[in-house]
Design a protein around this motif. Structure first.
Motif, PDB file in Angstrom:
ATOM      1  N   MET A 198      48.432  82.781  68.867  1.00 47.87           N
ATOM      2  CA  MET A 198      47.272  82.076  68.312  1.00 47.87           C
ATOM      3  C   MET A 198      47.405  81.917  66.801  1.00 47.87           C
ATOM      4  SD  MET A 198      43.969  83.377  70.513  1.00 47.87           S
ATOM      5  CE  MET A 198      44.407  85.102  70.676  1.00 47.87           C
ATOM      6  N   ALA A 199      47.843  82.966  66.120  1.00 51.35           N
ATOM      7  CA  ALA A 199      47.990  82.904  64.658  1.00 51.35           C
ATOM      8  C   ALA A 199      49.053  81.888  64.261  1.00 51.35           C
ATOM      9  CB  ALA A 199      48.339  84.289  64.110  1.00 51.35           C
ATOM     10  N   ALA A 200      50.156  81.854  64.990  1.00 47.68           N
ATOM     11  CA  ALA A 200      51.236  80.919  64.663  1.00 47.68           C
ATOM     12  C   ALA A 200      50.786  79.472  64.856  1.00 47.68           C
ATOM     13  CB  ALA A 200      52.472  81.219  65.515  1.00 47.68           C
ATOM     14  N   THR A 246      44.477  77.032  72.673  1.00 51.03           N
ATOM     15  CA  THR A 246      43.924  75.685  72.479  1.00 51.03           C
ATOM     16  C   THR A 246      42.625  75.738  71.675  1.00 51.03           C
ATOM     17  OG1 THR A 246      44.952  74.946  74.530  1.00 51.03           O
ATOM     18  CG2 THR A 246      43.136  73.608  73.680  1.00 51.03           C
ATOM     19  N   ARG A 247      41.765  76.706  71.986  1.00 49.36           N
ATOM     20  CA  ARG A 247      40.507  76.832  71.218  1.00 49.36           C
ATOM     21  C   ARG A 247      40.783  77.173  69.759  1.00 49.36           C
ATOM     22  NH1 ARG A 247      38.639  79.025  76.167  1.00 49.36           N
ATOM     23  NH2 ARG A 247      39.065  81.157  75.492  1.00 49.36           N
ATOM     24  N   VAL A 248      41.732  78.061  69.521  1.00 53.12           N
ATOM     25  CA  VAL A 248      42.069  78.424  68.136  1.00 53.12           C
ATOM     26  C   VAL A 248      42.638  77.205  67.403  1.00 53.12           C
ATOM     27  CG1 VAL A 248      43.625  79.813  66.702  1.00 53.12           C
ATOM     28  CG2 VAL A 248      42.315  80.892  68.537  1.00 53.12           C
ATOM     29  N   ALA A 249      43.478  76.442  68.083  1.00 52.40           N
ATOM     30  CA  ALA A 249      44.045  75.239  67.453  1.00 52.40           C
ATOM     31  C   ALA A 249      42.950  74.243  67.081  1.00 52.40           C
ATOM     32  CB  ALA A 249      45.052  74.579  68.392  1.00 52.40           C
ATOM     33  N   GLY A 250      41.877  74.204  67.856  1.00 52.21           N
ATOM     34  CA  GLY A 250      40.803  73.259  67.606  1.00 52.21           C
ATOM     35  C   GLY A 250      39.644  73.793  66.793  1.00 52.21           C
ATOM     36  N   MET A 251      39.811  74.967  66.171  1.00 52.41           N
ATOM     37  CA  MET A 251      38.677  75.568  65.470  1.00 52.41           C
ATOM     38  C   MET A 251      38.282  74.805  64.209  1.00 52.41           C
ATOM     39  SD  MET A 251      40.251  79.021  63.892  1.00 52.41           S
ATOM     40  CE  MET A 251      41.683  78.922  62.870  1.00 52.41           C
ATOM     41  N   LYS A 252      39.165  73.970  63.680  1.00 49.86           N
ATOM     42  CA  LYS A 252      38.841  73.205  62.467  1.00 49.86           C
ATOM     43  C   LYS A 252      39.005  71.714  62.726  1.00 49.86           C
ATOM     44  CE  LYS A 252      39.818  76.954  59.322  1.00 49.86           C
ATOM     45  NZ  LYS A 252      40.512  77.456  58.163  1.00 49.86           N
ATOM     46  N   GLY A 253      38.678  71.304  63.927  1.00 47.64           N
ATOM     47  CA  GLY A 253      38.823  69.908  64.317  1.00 47.64           C
ATOM     48  C   GLY A 253      39.795  69.793  65.477  1.00 47.64           C
ATOM     49  N   GLU A 254      40.034  68.585  65.894  1.00 45.42           N
ATOM     50  CA  GLU A 254      40.974  68.363  66.992  1.00 45.42           C
ATOM     51  C   GLU A 254      42.332  68.958  66.633  1.00 45.42           C
ATOM     52  OE1 GLU A 254      40.617  66.897  70.101  1.00 45.42           O
ATOM     53  OE2 GLU A 254      38.504  67.122  69.572  1.00 45.42           O
TER      54      GLU A 254
END
Length: 144
Positions: free
Chosen positions: A42-44, A117-125
């Protein structure tokens, strides 16, 4: 940032990971439990958009807390440390997919992809590069 011990794991199947000691050498290759691996993945992926910050680490910690039923601080701390060296999410998923496939059920692997996927989308798509990293993760986890 995150700060305390993982706290004994949880009751949610293989997700109830173990705390990792101080890592040396290959940070990714040293990972032996799904929780720490998930935190690093998730961090990466988050780091692809912008440098990892406290807000991102909080989201990662919240995601992990939901699945392990305990305190994911140690895994989160390890992820923050590992991402400082700038691991490519593709390398992370390549190195850890065997461990995840061996230790997680199909629903747990799907849950991992959903968390990433949720982490990737935490600041927009999610960005195209984040989407590609998630697709490679999904393929390596034998998910459709």
């Amino acid at each position: 940032m995150c700060s305390s011990d993982l706290g004994g794991g949880g009751a949610n199947g293989a997700w109830g990971g173990q705390s990792r000691g101080r890592a040396d050498g290959a940070a990714i290759s040293a990972i032996e439990d799904p929780v720490t691996g998930a935190a690093v993945m998730m961090a990466a992926v988050a780091n692809l958009r912008e440098p990892l910050d406290a807000a991102a680490l909080t989201v990662i910690k919240d995601e992990l807390r939901e699945v392990i039923g305990g305190d994911p601080s140690a895994a989160c701390d390890y992820a923050a440390w590992a991402v400082e060296s700038g691991p490519d999410p593709d390398n992370v998923s390549m190195r850890l997919s065997r461990m995840w496939n061996d230790k997680l059920t199909t629903p747990e692997r799907q849950q991992l992809v959903e968390m990433v996927t949720r982490v990737a989308g935490m600041k927009g798509e999610p960005t195209p590069i984040q989407t590609d990293a998630i697709a490679r993760l999904k393929a390596r986890l034998d998910l459709k």
